[in-house]
Design a protein around this motif. Structure first.
Motif, PDB file in Angstrom:
ATOM      1  N   THR A   3      -0.865  -9.135   3.287  1.00  0.00           N
ATOM      2  CA  THR A   3       0.367  -8.999   3.638  1.00  0.00           C
ATOM      3  C   THR A   3       0.885  -9.207   1.854  1.00  0.00           C
ATOM      4  O   THR A   3       1.632  -8.700   1.131  1.00  0.00           O
ATOM      5  CB  THR A   3       1.587  -9.196   4.454  1.00  0.00           C
ATOM      6  OG1 THR A   3       0.799 -11.184   3.911  1.00  0.00           O
ATOM      7  CG2 THR A   3       1.778  -9.608   6.135  1.00  0.00           C
ATOM      8  N   GLY A   4      -0.210 -10.295   1.368  1.00  0.00           N
ATOM      9  CA  GLY A   4      -0.051 -10.911   0.226  1.00  0.00           C
ATOM     10  C   GLY A   4      -0.726  -9.169  -0.573  1.00  0.00           C
ATOM     11  O   GLY A   4      -1.893  -8.371  -0.563  1.00  0.00           O
ATOM     12  N   GLY A   5      -1.208  -9.487  -2.201  1.00  0.00           N
ATOM     13  CA  GLY A   5      -1.392  -9.103  -2.579  1.00  0.00           C
ATOM     14  C   GLY A   5      -1.292  -8.267  -3.453  1.00  0.00           C
ATOM     15  O   GLY A   5      -0.248  -7.000  -2.984  1.00  0.00           O
ATOM     16  N   GLY A   6      -1.515  -7.341  -4.370  1.00  0.00           N
ATOM     17  CA  GLY A   6      -1.528  -5.691  -4.604  1.00  0.00           C
ATOM     18  C   GLY A   6      -1.641  -4.379  -4.219  1.00  0.00           C
ATOM     19  O   GLY A   6      -2.262  -4.891  -2.897  1.00  0.00           O
ATOM     20  N   TRP A  18      -4.232  -2.077  -3.909  1.00  0.00           N
ATOM     21  CA  TRP A  18      -5.416  -1.769  -3.795  1.00  0.00           C
ATOM     22  C   TRP A  18      -5.877  -2.549  -2.667  1.00  0.00           C
ATOM     23  O   TRP A  18      -6.128  -2.282  -1.710  1.00  0.00           O
ATOM     24  CB  TRP A  18      -5.883  -1.801  -5.497  1.00  0.00           C
ATOM     25  CG  TRP A  18      -5.947  -0.681  -5.770  1.00  0.00           C
ATOM     26  CD1 TRP A  18      -4.937  -0.834  -7.494  1.00  0.00           C
ATOM     27  CD2 TRP A  18      -6.320   0.877  -5.944  1.00  0.00           C
ATOM     28  NE1 TRP A  18      -4.595   1.047  -7.965  1.00  0.00           N
ATOM     29  CE2 TRP A  18      -6.036   1.277  -7.130  1.00  0.00           C
ATOM     30  CE3 TRP A  18      -6.825   1.573  -5.169  1.00  0.00           C
ATOM     31  CZ2 TRP A  18      -6.197   3.047  -7.048  1.00  0.00           C
ATOM     32  CZ3 TRP A  18      -7.944   2.477  -4.734  1.00  0.00           C
ATOM     33  CH2 TRP A  18      -6.699   3.621  -5.964  1.00  0.00           C
ATOM     34  N   THR A  19      -5.503  -3.922  -2.958  1.00  0.00           N
ATOM     35  CA  THR A  19      -5.939  -5.314  -2.091  1.00  0.00           C
ATOM     36  C   THR A  19      -5.664  -4.772  -0.789  1.00  0.00           C
ATOM     37  O   THR A  19      -6.246  -4.607   0.304  1.00  0.00           O
ATOM     38  CB  THR A  19      -5.184  -6.333  -2.212  1.00  0.00           C
ATOM     39  OG1 THR A  19      -6.502  -6.424  -4.095  1.00  0.00           O
ATOM     40  CG2 THR A  19      -5.927  -7.325  -1.949  1.00  0.00           C
ATOM     41  N   ALA A  20      -4.427  -4.268  -0.533  1.00  0.00           N
ATOM     42  CA  ALA A  20      -3.664  -3.831   0.586  1.00  0.00           C
ATOM     43  C   ALA A  20      -3.718  -2.469   1.450  1.00  0.00           C
ATOM     44  O   ALA A  20      -4.200  -2.737   3.068  1.00  0.00           O
ATOM     45  CB  ALA A  20      -2.293  -4.031   0.665  1.00  0.00           C
ATOM     46  N   SER A  21      -4.237  -2.186   0.252  1.00  0.00           N
ATOM     47  CA  SER A  21      -4.896  -0.249   1.232  1.00  0.00           C
ATOM     48  C   SER A  21      -6.510  -0.781   1.589  1.00  0.00           C
ATOM     49  O   SER A  21      -6.775  -0.623   2.559  1.00  0.00           O
ATOM     50  CB  SER A  21      -5.431   0.403   0.422  1.00  0.00           C
ATOM     51  OG  SER A  21      -3.728   0.563  -0.848  1.00  0.00           O
ATOM     52  N   ALA A  22      -6.643  -1.810   0.618  1.00  0.00           N
ATOM     53  CA  ALA A  22      -8.320  -2.253   1.312  1.00  0.00           C
ATOM     54  C   ALA A  22      -8.324  -2.711   2.737  1.00  0.00           C
ATOM     55  O   ALA A  22      -9.016  -2.416   3.780  1.00  0.00           O
ATOM     56  CB  ALA A  22      -9.405  -2.725   0.541  1.00  0.00           C
ATOM     57  N   ALA A  23      -7.543  -3.242   2.292  1.00  0.00           N
ATOM     58  CA  ALA A  23      -7.473  -4.899   3.915  1.00  0.00           C
ATOM     59  C   ALA A  23      -6.637  -3.566   5.145  1.00  0.00           C
ATOM     60  O   ALA A  23      -7.673  -3.700   6.666  1.00  0.00           O
ATOM     61  CB  ALA A  23      -6.781  -5.890   3.334  1.00  0.00           C
ATOM     62  N   ALA A  56       0.501  -1.066   0.094  1.00  0.00           N
ATOM     63  CA  ALA A  56       0.090   0.058   0.371  1.00  0.00           C
ATOM     64  C   ALA A  56       1.188   1.223  -0.202  1.00  0.00           C
ATOM     65  O   ALA A  56       1.479   1.304   0.300  1.00  0.00           O
ATOM     66  CB  ALA A  56      -1.282   0.296   1.159  1.00  0.00           C
ATOM     67  N   PRO A  57       0.485   2.132  -0.693  1.00  0.00           N
ATOM     68  CA  PRO A  57       1.270   3.096  -0.820  1.00  0.00           C
ATOM     69  C   PRO A  57       1.411   4.015   0.626  1.00  0.00           C
ATOM     70  O   PRO A  57       1.054   4.547   1.186  1.00  0.00           O
ATOM     71  CB  PRO A  57       0.218   4.799  -2.123  1.00  0.00           C
ATOM     72  CG  PRO A  57      -0.598   4.036  -1.385  1.00  0.00           C
ATOM     73  CD  PRO A  57      -0.863   2.580  -1.402  1.00  0.00           C
ATOM     74  N   HIS A  58       2.500   4.990   0.777  1.00  0.00           N
ATOM     75  CA  HIS A  58       2.760   5.758   2.250  1.00  0.00           C
ATOM     76  C   HIS A  58       1.468   6.759   2.462  1.00  0.00           C
ATOM     77  O   HIS A  58       1.461   7.105   3.654  1.00  0.00           O
ATOM     78  CB  HIS A  58       4.305   5.925   2.298  1.00  0.00           C
ATOM     79  CG  HIS A  58       5.473   5.196   2.477  1.00  0.00           C
ATOM     80  ND1 HIS A  58       6.639   5.129   2.337  1.00  0.00           N
ATOM     81  CD2 HIS A  58       5.168   3.140   2.355  1.00  0.00           C
ATOM     82  CE1 HIS A  58       7.301   3.817   2.436  1.00  0.00           C
ATOM     83  NE2 HIS A  58       6.285   2.914   1.851  1.00  0.00           N
ATOM     84  N   ALA A  59       1.255   7.105   1.417  1.00  0.00           N
ATOM     85  CA  ALA A  59       0.339   8.228   1.364  1.00  0.00           C
ATOM     86  C   ALA A  59      -0.700   8.306   2.385  1.00  0.00           C
ATOM     87  O   ALA A  59      -1.970   8.755   2.613  1.00  0.00           O
ATOM     88  CB  ALA A  59       0.229   9.068   0.287  1.00  0.00           C
ATOM     89  N   PHE A  60      -0.767   6.899   2.369  1.00  0.00           N
ATOM     90  CA  PHE A  60      -2.776   5.843   2.486  1.00  0.00           C
ATOM     91  C   PHE A  60      -2.503   5.964   4.649  1.00  0.00           C
ATOM     92  O   PHE A  60      -3.225   5.607   4.778  1.00  0.00           O
ATOM     93  CB  PHE A  60      -2.758   4.957   2.716  1.00  0.00           C
ATOM     94  CG  PHE A  60      -4.468   4.323   2.413  1.00  0.00           C
ATOM     95  CD1 PHE A  60      -4.704   4.875   1.664  1.00  0.00           C
ATOM     96  CD2 PHE A  60      -4.600   3.189   3.304  1.00  0.00           C
ATOM     97  CE1 PHE A  60      -6.291   3.577   2.301  1.00  0.00           C
ATOM     98  CE2 PHE A  60      -5.481   2.650   3.897  1.00  0.00           C
ATOM     99  CZ  PHE A  60      -6.605   3.560   2.299  1.00  0.00           C
ATOM    100  N   VAL A  61      -1.320   6.829   5.280  1.00  0.00           N
ATOM    101  CA  VAL A  61      -1.174   6.572   6.766  1.00  0.00           C
ATOM    102  C   VAL A  61      -1.887   6.785   7.152  1.00  0.00           C
ATOM    103  O   VAL A  61      -2.784   7.048   8.019  1.00  0.00           O
ATOM    104  CB  VAL A  61       0.519   7.049   6.351  1.00  0.00           C
ATOM    105  CG1 VAL A  61       0.559   6.547   8.767  1.00  0.00           C
ATOM    106  CG2 VAL A  61       1.381   5.369   6.583  1.00  0.00           C
TER     107      VAL A  61
END
Length: 441
Positions: A325-328, A330-335, A270-275
């Motif tokens: 921990t897996g996936g792309g 977008w998936t990581a961001s949603a989780a 997930a992108p760092h700016a999502f924090v």
């Protein structure tokens, strides 16, 4: 069926009353000023909470373990802040003590601009944490003295305003993190410092709430010499057990502010700016649902029941983190977003259980000292929580999150039963009142 319908009606009436209190909070003018001061204070704190982990990581250059040590040291100092504030509030007015806490944090936060070495950062972070914990205890005392028996309503409004400030602060932090320069981080720190200055100026406009430490009226009439006659919480093993068991019921704070950002940075795509989104989601949900949740947990026994729900929600959050921990990206961001929602729901349960039980189990003539000791549970968690997450949970990987969730769930159930047993001895049958007489072990 009739009983269920009646309870639902009472809940709707309570919610309507709480919404009305948004315009007319318990405590009148002084309460409104304090709520505004809290909004400003928490806006600055939201700026720092959303950016501090990344600031220490990318500007100061600390690794995860050193960062955990720094935050843990601050938490250790914060442990002393709560009982110290409670003890002082039994003897001195709350208002100047709270102003002093704001000014202390103003100075220490400004020192962050010139401190880069860990040896210098340790005392600065420690003093900031001590002032922060002392301020929160004093704010709790202000609420109990101003709002009286309507403290649940005031606390709901208080938390809603606080989290609105956090959300605003997180939004400001997102803009600074998007720029990502050292100057941007320095401006965020100055914004936090400014919030303490404005909060101190507003608190100065309030009047000292009734119920100070010099002379108090006991339930049976007459007077007692405040702190001199008050019982000590350190000699009340039952209350100390509650405080001890309340420590793991505050882990949502470290998970939100430390665990989620570091897990996103080091273990997901997930992108760092999502924090900053974690804090935005958290604060917005609290603003929306805090009043409704508080309306459903207004009695001590109901608050004890909220403890078990806390554990289950935290277990769900940890399970999501263990599997994201897996996936792309977008998936990581949603989780990660889902984990933020679950930890916020756990926080809502914790807010009603810890607050109501801490007040209800404290005798009226020593409430300041008792609440000071109760505040230690959050302080201890702020010390041990970051170290636990960075040194054990994250090191163990996904399995660490699962073990943490299961352990907290078990402890939350144990806390519920322990509190219910104690409440059966201090509350009248079916009652939900202040504890004014002797508190048994």
């Amino acid at each position: 069926m009739m009983r269920r319908g009646t309870g639902s009606g009472k809940s709707r009436q309570s919610e309507a009353g709480l919404l009305t209190q948004l315009r007319r909070p318990p405590g009148g003018r002084d309460a409104r000023i304090m709520l505004l001061a809290q909004l400003l204070d928490r806006t600055g704190s939201g700026v720092w909470a959303a950016s501090s982990v990344l600031y220490f990581t990318f500007v100061v250059g600390l690794d995860a373990r050193t960062l955990g040590l720094l935050l843990g040291a601050g938490g250790v100092a914060g442990i002393a802040g709560s009982p110290l504030a409670g003890r002082l509030a039994d003897r001195y007015p709350v208002r100047p003590l709270l102003i002093g806490c704001h000014l202390l944090r103003l100075g220490t936060v400004c020192l962050l601009l010139v401190c880069r070495d860990v040896a210098l950062l340790l005392p600065v972070v420690a003093l900031t944490s001590m002032g922060d914990r002392a301020a929160k205890t004093l704010e709790m005392l202000f609420a109990t003295r101003v709002a009286g028996e309507r403290r649940s309503t005031y606390q709901a409004l208080y938390r809603s305003v606080s989290n609105a400030g956090y959300a605003l602060g997180a939004g400001i932090a997102a803009a600074g993190l998007a720029v990502g320069t050292r100057t941007a981080y320095d401006l965020l720190i100055l914004g936090d410092a400014l919030s303490f200055l404005l909060a101190a100026a507003l608190v100065r406009r309030t009047r000292e709430p009734h119920g100070g430490g010099r002379m108090t009226a006991p339930p049976g009439g007459g007077t007692t010499a405040g702190p001199a006659a008050a019982r000590s919480p350190w000699r009340d093993p039952g209350y100390l057990r509650f405080v001890l068991m309340d420590i793991p019921m505050n882990l949502d704070d470290s998970i939100l502010n430390v665990g989620l950002p570091l897990w996103l940075v080091h273990r997901t795509t997930a992108p760092h700016a999502f924090v900053p989104a974690f804090l935005v989601v958290n604060t917005v949900l609290v603003v929306v649902f805090q009043l409704r949740v508080s309306a459903r947990f207004t009695e001590p026994r109901q608050a004890a029941g909220a403890a078990a729900r806390y554990g289950l929600l935290l277990l769900a959050c940890c399970t999501v983190l263990a599997t994201c921990t897996g996936g792309g990206a977008w998936t990581a961001s949603a989780a990660m977003l889902g984990a933020a929602v679950l930890v916020t729901m756990a926080e809502l349960m914790r807010s009603v259980s810890s607050w109501e039980l801490a007040v209800s189990l404290a005798p009226r003539d020593a409430r300041a000292s008792y609440l000071g000791v109760a505040g230690m549970s959050q302080s201890v968690q702020k010390s041990a929580g970051p170290l636990l997450l960075t040194g054990a949970v994250m090191t163990a990987g996904p399995a660490g999150w699962l073990v943490l969730g299961a352990a907290v769930t078990g402890l939350s159930v144990a806390q519920r039963y322990a509190c219910l047993r104690r409440l059966d001895t201090v509350l009248p049958a079916g009652g939900a009142a202040d504890v004014q007489e002797a508190v048994p072990a």
